[in-house]
Scaffold this motif. Structure first.
Motif, PDB file in Angstrom:
ATOM      1  N   ALA A 534       0.831  -1.285  -0.032  1.00 47.16           N
ATOM      2  CA  ALA A 534       0.039   0.041  -0.167  1.00 47.16           C
ATOM      3  C   ALA A 534       0.904   0.981   0.121  1.00 47.16           C
ATOM      4  N   ASP A 535       2.243   1.135   0.254  1.00 47.13           N
ATOM      5  CA  ASP A 535       2.862   2.483   0.580  1.00 47.13           C
ATOM      6  C   ASP A 535       4.007   2.277  -0.760  1.00 47.13           C
ATOM      7  N   HIS A 536       3.658   1.807  -1.493  1.00 40.24           N
ATOM      8  CA  HIS A 536       4.591   1.562  -2.999  1.00 40.24           C
ATOM      9  C   HIS A 536       5.984   0.876  -2.665  1.00 40.24           C
ATOM     10  N   ALA A 537       5.817   0.222  -1.433  1.00 38.92           N
ATOM     11  CA  ALA A 537       7.366  -0.411  -1.257  1.00 38.92           C
ATOM     12  C   ALA A 537       7.241  -1.848  -1.933  1.00 38.92           C
ATOM     13  N   ASP A 538       8.548  -2.042  -2.515  1.00 34.66           N
ATOM     14  CA  ASP A 538       8.594  -3.315  -3.121  1.00 34.66           C
ATOM     15  C   ASP A 538       8.275  -4.530  -2.033  1.00 34.66           C
ATOM     16  N   ILE A 539       7.588  -5.754  -2.476  1.00 35.80           N
ATOM     17  CA  ILE A 539       7.235  -6.914  -1.685  1.00 35.80           C
ATOM     18  C   ILE A 539       8.258  -7.986  -2.257  1.00 35.80           C
ATOM     19  N   ALA A 540       9.002  -8.370  -1.445  1.00 31.90           N
ATOM     20  CA  ALA A 540      10.090  -9.500  -1.727  1.00 31.90           C
ATOM     21  C   ALA A 540       9.182 -10.694  -2.111  1.00 31.90           C
ATOM     22  N   MET A 541       9.856 -11.326  -2.993  1.00 26.25           N
ATOM     23  CA  MET A 541       9.088 -12.744  -3.424  1.00 26.25           C
ATOM     24  C   MET A 541       9.722 -13.576  -2.483  1.00 26.25           C
ATOM     25  N   PRO A 542       8.590 -14.451  -1.830  1.00 29.29           N
ATOM     26  CA  PRO A 542       9.252 -15.567  -0.962  1.00 29.29           C
ATOM     27  C   PRO A 542       9.511 -16.817  -1.750  1.00 29.29           C
ATOM     28  N   ASP A 543      10.564 -17.489  -0.875  1.00 30.43           N
ATOM     29  CA  ASP A 543      11.152 -18.554  -1.501  1.00 30.43           C
ATOM     30  C   ASP A 543       9.971 -19.771  -1.903  1.00 30.43           C
ATOM     31  N   ASN A 544       8.898 -19.654  -1.026  1.00 32.16           N
ATOM     32  CA  ASN A 544       7.733 -20.656  -1.212  1.00 32.16           C
ATOM     33  C   ASN A 544       6.819 -19.889  -0.756  1.00 32.16           C
ATOM     34  N   GLY A 545       5.473 -20.020  -1.464  1.00 31.59           N
ATOM     35  CA  GLY A 545       4.474 -19.483  -1.258  1.00 31.59           C
ATOM     36  C   GLY A 545       4.143 -18.492  -2.385  1.00 31.59           C
ATOM     37  N   ILE A 546       2.906 -17.580  -2.365  1.00 28.64           N
ATOM     38  CA  ILE A 546       2.283 -16.776  -3.562  1.00 28.64           C
ATOM     39  C   ILE A 546       2.022 -15.517  -2.886  1.00 28.64           C
ATOM     40  N   VAL A 547       1.816 -14.353  -3.627  1.00 30.67           N
ATOM     41  CA  VAL A 547       1.470 -13.007  -3.283  1.00 30.67           C
ATOM     42  C   VAL A 547       0.353 -12.713  -4.101  1.00 30.67           C
ATOM     43  N   LEU A 548      -0.963 -12.397  -3.401  1.00 34.22           N
ATOM     44  CA  LEU A 548      -1.939 -12.054  -4.218  1.00 34.22           C
ATOM     45  C   LEU A 548      -2.205 -10.590  -4.242  1.00 34.22           C
ATOM     46  N   ALA A 549      -2.673  -9.947  -5.471  1.00 33.19           N
ATOM     47  CA  ALA A 549      -3.443  -8.888  -5.393  1.00 33.19           C
ATOM     48  C   ALA A 549      -4.439  -8.530  -4.242  1.00 33.19           C
ATOM     49  N   LYS A 550      -4.564  -7.421  -3.828  1.00 33.72           N
ATOM     50  CA  LYS A 550      -5.836  -7.187  -2.762  1.00 33.72           C
ATOM     51  C   LYS A 550      -6.981  -7.505  -3.394  1.00 33.72           C
ATOM     52  N   SER A 551      -7.523  -7.281  -4.618  1.00 32.85           N
ATOM     53  CA  SER A 551      -8.578  -7.413  -5.366  1.00 32.85           C
ATOM     54  C   SER A 551      -9.035  -8.816  -5.324  1.00 32.85           C
ATOM     55  N   LEU A 552      -7.811  -9.671  -5.815  1.00 34.52           N
ATOM     56  CA  LEU A 552      -8.043 -11.005  -5.951  1.00 34.52           C
ATOM     57  C   LEU A 552      -8.216 -11.817  -4.452  1.00 34.52           C
ATOM     58  N   ALA A 553      -7.418 -11.316  -3.381  1.00 34.03           N
ATOM     59  CA  ALA A 553      -7.740 -11.854  -2.026  1.00 34.03           C
ATOM     60  C   ALA A 553      -9.072 -11.321  -1.714  1.00 34.03           C
ATOM     61  N   ASP A 554      -9.771 -10.270  -2.158  1.00 30.84           N
ATOM     62  CA  ASP A 554     -10.933  -9.978  -1.606  1.00 30.84           C
ATOM     63  C   ASP A 554     -11.898 -10.946  -2.181  1.00 30.84           C
ATOM     64  N   LEU A 576      -1.605 -26.845  -7.274  1.00 28.89           N
ATOM     65  CA  LEU A 576      -0.722 -26.543  -6.301  1.00 28.89           C
ATOM     66  C   LEU A 576      -1.352 -25.916  -5.087  1.00 28.89           C
ATOM     67  N   GLU A 577      -0.744 -26.293  -3.949  1.00 24.83           N
ATOM     68  CA  GLU A 577      -1.224 -25.914  -2.863  1.00 24.83           C
ATOM     69  C   GLU A 577      -0.222 -24.981  -2.165  1.00 24.83           C
ATOM     70  N   LEU A 578      -0.667 -23.559  -2.225  1.00 20.57           N
ATOM     71  CA  LEU A 578       0.363 -22.745  -1.900  1.00 20.57           C
ATOM     72  C   LEU A 578      -0.020 -21.843  -0.745  1.00 20.57           C
ATOM     73  N   ARG A 579       0.942 -21.431   0.155  1.00 21.80           N
ATOM     74  CA  ARG A 579       0.512 -20.466   1.336  1.00 21.80           C
ATOM     75  C   ARG A 579       0.548 -18.941   0.674  1.00 21.80           C
ATOM     76  N   VAL A 580      -0.371 -18.257   1.092  1.00 20.49           N
ATOM     77  CA  VAL A 580      -0.297 -16.688   0.648  1.00 20.49           C
ATOM     78  C   VAL A 580       0.403 -16.076   1.653  1.00 20.49           C
ATOM     79  N   ALA A 581       1.597 -15.583   0.866  1.00 21.18           N
ATOM     80  CA  ALA A 581       2.555 -14.900   1.763  1.00 21.18           C
ATOM     81  C   ALA A 581       2.314 -13.637   2.373  1.00 21.18           C
ATOM     82  N   ARG A 582       1.736 -12.797   1.355  1.00 24.57           N
ATOM     83  CA  ARG A 582       1.497 -11.338   1.227  1.00 24.57           C
ATOM     84  C   ARG A 582       0.479 -10.830   0.416  1.00 24.57           C
ATOM     85  N   ILE A 583      -0.121  -9.853   0.822  1.00 20.21           N
ATOM     86  CA  ILE A 583      -1.221  -8.986  -0.075  1.00 20.21           C
ATOM     87  C   ILE A 583      -0.550  -7.727  -0.850  1.00 20.21           C
ATOM     88  N   ALA A 584      -0.570  -7.742  -2.060  1.00 20.56           N
ATOM     89  CA  ALA A 584      -0.132  -6.583  -3.045  1.00 20.56           C
ATOM     90  C   ALA A 584      -1.229  -5.737  -3.214  1.00 20.56           C
TER      91      ALA A 584
END
Length: 787
Positions: A534-554, A576-584
């Motif tokens: 939300a602050d336009h800072a980079d989200i580091a991609m995790p070694d395992n897991g997935i990052v979802l856009a906020k609209s997709l998470a909603d 694939l069964e993936l853990r949600v690491a962050r919301i982008a």
């Protein structure tokens, strides 16, 4: 004509200013309802007719390669009415005078018959002749964008082979109401072409003789699409099925559906605001009239008119104003709807779109306006009904203002006499002042909310193409390529930096919720295509897991730490069964991100990429694009500036046009409320002002006493308007947001500043108009007492 009816006409003429302003407010509400309900029904009916007439498929089933005999198996699935197999693929088209190659989709047409499904509407020319492999139909929107006509020659690269075709027909299709290149979010007529060729020519070009790579299915009426999709996937899985999907997930249809959805949300939320304001204004006007005509009411009843007849007289006044506004709104709604229909027909490339309003829309518009008028006047009419002749003909008992004496005494030191008169009037009429404040604040709130949304549209562009996407050019490939391809791209003319990506089609699921989209693999510390918070800072991609856009998470109803199921739609199609690491906080589309190596590892395909983002020397564009045209694996080349321009055009049309209309209407209603407040105040104080003039007050002092109240009302309304606008901005932004883009909102000082300035300007103009009335007041006639 009855005496009371003649009185009604005289009253209407006497309050024509207020009545006209109220009628305009009512008209705006009815106009919006008629225009939007008509536009919704017209779009829905046109869509249904167009889809049915040209037999748009209910199910689309892409596959790598399947034999023709599988069409018979697909037709045997319960609920399937018809099946059509076709060959489709990507191509690059060369346009004379343009360096950048244009992406295209090529589709096969049966040579001996019209397609059973997904037929085309021939605008000009003819279909390719039997046996001719060099003749094509071209999508009309692309032909118009590049001034291409019948007989012109196109050069296109199909699967690494360069071919020349002659345009023999210009066509439209319900499948391409929005022309969006595969893998892109933004439609652009000039950057994406559709070509239809004879099946024989396309089968040879893609080495699919006796086979197809996409099946189209129509369903029987009432058939459930879910089991059909499951059966289709089961049959085509061994042939490289890429996941069947329903019409609701087809890109073009999805755009149109989102537009209709947004229109429905706006039509339900906005017109009631105007009707509520109209009801309040009617209450103020009629209550003032009843108060001023108290003795007349008593005299009329003394002459034998019943309570019902007198109440009905004022009821007619209220309803007449509402009906006049409703009639004006109905006519304006039809006019505005027809103008909007032309815009939508061009935007969605519809061969026909007739704006038609259901008679029920007119009926409901008139009924709602009358009900709003009744609500606004019913409490006043009860007072009329309760007045007896003897009570009505006596002046009302003066109000007790003794408790305000201390306050008045305290202010004598600070305020002159006209200022104290203004303040006393405000303090002695809190209910009416509060209503005027809320009315003006509502108009300002609606205006500021619309302007906040306009700023939000610009923020989407700035964030997406300035913060998230920092590249100059994006390249996509026909198939997954080895990662060394990025090294080859870095050596092309003018390339400064290359950043590879891997994108795979997938269906993401969480319980009963699902979303058909893609998962994009990003490199570590991505610079050209980023995932940000939300602050336009980079989200580091995790070694395992997935990052979802906020609209997709909603959409999926999922949060960080939960597990999402990903059904991959290519290759071996693993689940694939993936853990949600962050919301982008991504404002464009609904993407999902992973580390590119983690994605390749999960798919069991290490070292693969599907495209790349590049930073390029601007002077080297011609040489770069020329080199990319000669790379057989390149499916598309996108220049960021072109994508940004296309997105801005999309936002300024369709729903974007509606936000400008809404801002204009909000300005109209704000002026109507302010002007009505000034006129009502003048009507109530005209006798007092005339008395003050006779006592020696100047015209300027009299105007100050009248307009000082309006100034206080406006000053009180401004902060409340800011609060209302802040809340409404979230509702309006939610209505305009779609799967394609999400409109951010928040406190935008510039929007509230402009809206507040508009209110002040409306107050100044209204004050000037009312001041002219003060100067024309006949003191003798005004001061005469009716005996």
């Amino acid at each position: 004509m009855r005496a009371l009816d003649r009185k009604l006409l005289r009253d209407m003429w006497r309050i024509k200013g207020q009545a006209g302003a109220i009628a305009v407010v009512v008209a705006v509400g009815v106009l919006l309802q008629v225009m939007m309900s008509g536009m919704i029904s017209s779009l829905e009916e046109t869509r249904a007719t167009y889809y049915e007439r040209y037999r748009l498929a209910d199910v689309f089933a892409p596959v790598t390669r399947a034999p023709q005999k599988m069409l018979t198996r697909l037709a045997e699935i319960p609920g399937v009415a018809a099946v059509e197999g076709r060959v489709q693929g990507g191509a690059l088209v060369d346009i004379v005078g343009q360096d950048l190659p244009v992406r295209a989709q090529v589709l096969s047409l049966p040579e001996w018959r019209n397609p059973w499904l997904n037929d085309v509407y021939l605008s000009e020319g003819q279909r390719p002749r039997i046996g001719r492999t060099d003749e094509v139909l071209l999508l009309r929107s692309f032909a118009r964008a590049h001034d291409l006509a019948l007989g012109d020659v196109l050069s296109a690269t199909l699967y690494g082979s360069k071919r020349t075709f002659r345009i023999v027909g210009i066509a439209q299709s319900p499948e391409f109401l929005f022309t969006t290149a595969p893998g892109e979010l933004v439609p652009d007529d000039a950057r994406f072409a559709v070509l239809w060729l004879n099946a024989e020519a396309l089968e040879a070009a893609f080495d699919l003789k006796g086979a197809f790579n996409e099946a189209l299915l129509s369903l029987e009426r009432g058939a459930d699409v879910a089991p059909v999709l499951t059966a289709v996937d089961s049959l085509l899985d061994r042939y490289g099925g890429l996941g069947a999907y329903a019409l609701e997930d087809q890109v073009s249809n999805r755009f149109l559906s989102e537009e209709i959805k947004g229109l429905k949300a706006t039509s339900k939320a906005v017109p009631p605001i105007f009707m509520g304001v109209a009801a309040f204004l009617l209450y103020i006007v009629v209550s003032r009239m009843v108060s001023a005509e108290r003795e007349q009411i008593g005299l009329i009843k003394a002459f034998g008119y019943t309570d019902t007849e007198v109440s009905l007289h004022y009821f007619k006044l209220v309803v007449s104003i509402a009906l006049a506004g409703a009639a004006l709104g109905c006519l304006g709604g039809v006019w505005a709807g027809r103008a909007l229909a032309g815009l939508y027909q061009a935007l969605y490339h519809l061969p026909f779109l007739v704006f038609r309003v259901d008679p029920s829309s007119f009926a409901s518009g008139v009924l709602i306006s009358v009900l709003a008028a009744v609500v606004g006047g019913v409490s006043v009419l009860r007072q009329v009904f309760a007045l007896t002749p003897a009570v009505a003909m006596r002046p009302p008992a003066p109000a007790d203002y003794s408790k305000s004496g201390a306050l008045t005494a305290a202010l004598k030191t600070w305020l002159d006499q006209p200022s104290r008169m203004v303040l006393r009037r405000v303090l002695r009429n809190p209910g009416r002042i509060f209503g005027a404040v809320i009315g003006i604040a509502a108009g300002m709130g609606l205006s500021s909310a619309q302007m906040s949304v306009m700023s939000g549209f610009n923020d989407v562009l700035d964030t997406t193409y300035g913060v998230i996407d920092r590249s100059d050019v994006a390249v996509t490939f026909f198939e997954q390529m080895p990662d060394k391809t990025a090294f080859d791209l870095a050596h092309l003319p003018g390339v400064i930096e290359v950043e590879p990506i891997r994108a795979v089609g997938a269906v993401l699921r969480n319980g009963t919720e699902s979303y058909r989209g893609s998962v994009t693999g990003l490199v570590e510390n991505a610079r050209l295509n980023r995932a940000v918070d939300a602050d336009h800072a980079d989200i580091a991609m995790p070694d395992n897991g997935i990052v979802l856009a906020k609209s997709l998470a909603d959409t999926l109803g999922i949060g960080a730490g939960d597990t999402v199921s990903v059904d991959v739609l290519e290759g071996r199609r693993p689940v694939l069964e993936l853990r949600v690491a962050r919301i982008a906080e991504t404002l464009m589309g609904a993407p999902a991100f992973m580390h590119i190596e983690a994605l390749n590892r999960a798919l069991g395909e290490p070292g693969r990429i599907s495209g790349a983002y590049m930073r390029v020397d601007a002077g080297a564009y011609p040489a770069l694009f020329s080199a990319l045209k000669d790379v057989p694996s390149v499916a598309g080349v996108t220049r960021k500036n072109d994508a940004r321009a296309a997105m801005k055009k999309l936002m300024d049309e369709g729903a974007g046009t509606m936000r400008y209309v809404m801002a204009l209407i909000a300005g109209v209603i704000t002026f109507g409320i302010v002007y009505n407040s000034a006129r009502i105040s003048f009507g109530e104080q005209s006798r007092d002002l005339a008395s003050l003039r006779v006592m020696g007050f100047t015209q300027g002092e009299a105007a100050f006493i009248l307009l000082g109240e309006l100034a206080i009302v406006v000053l009180l309304a401004l902060p409340i308007g800011v609060l209302l606008g802040y809340g409404l901005s979230y509702l309006v932004a939610a209505g305009f947001s779609t799967d394609l883009y999400q409109i951010p909102t928040g406190f935008r000082p510039e929007a509230f500043g402009v809206a507040g300035t508009a209110v002040v300007m409306a107050a100044l103009i209204s004050g000037w108009l009312v001041k002219r009335e003060i100067e024309r007041v006949d003191l003798v006639a005004t001061l005469k007492t009716r005996e």
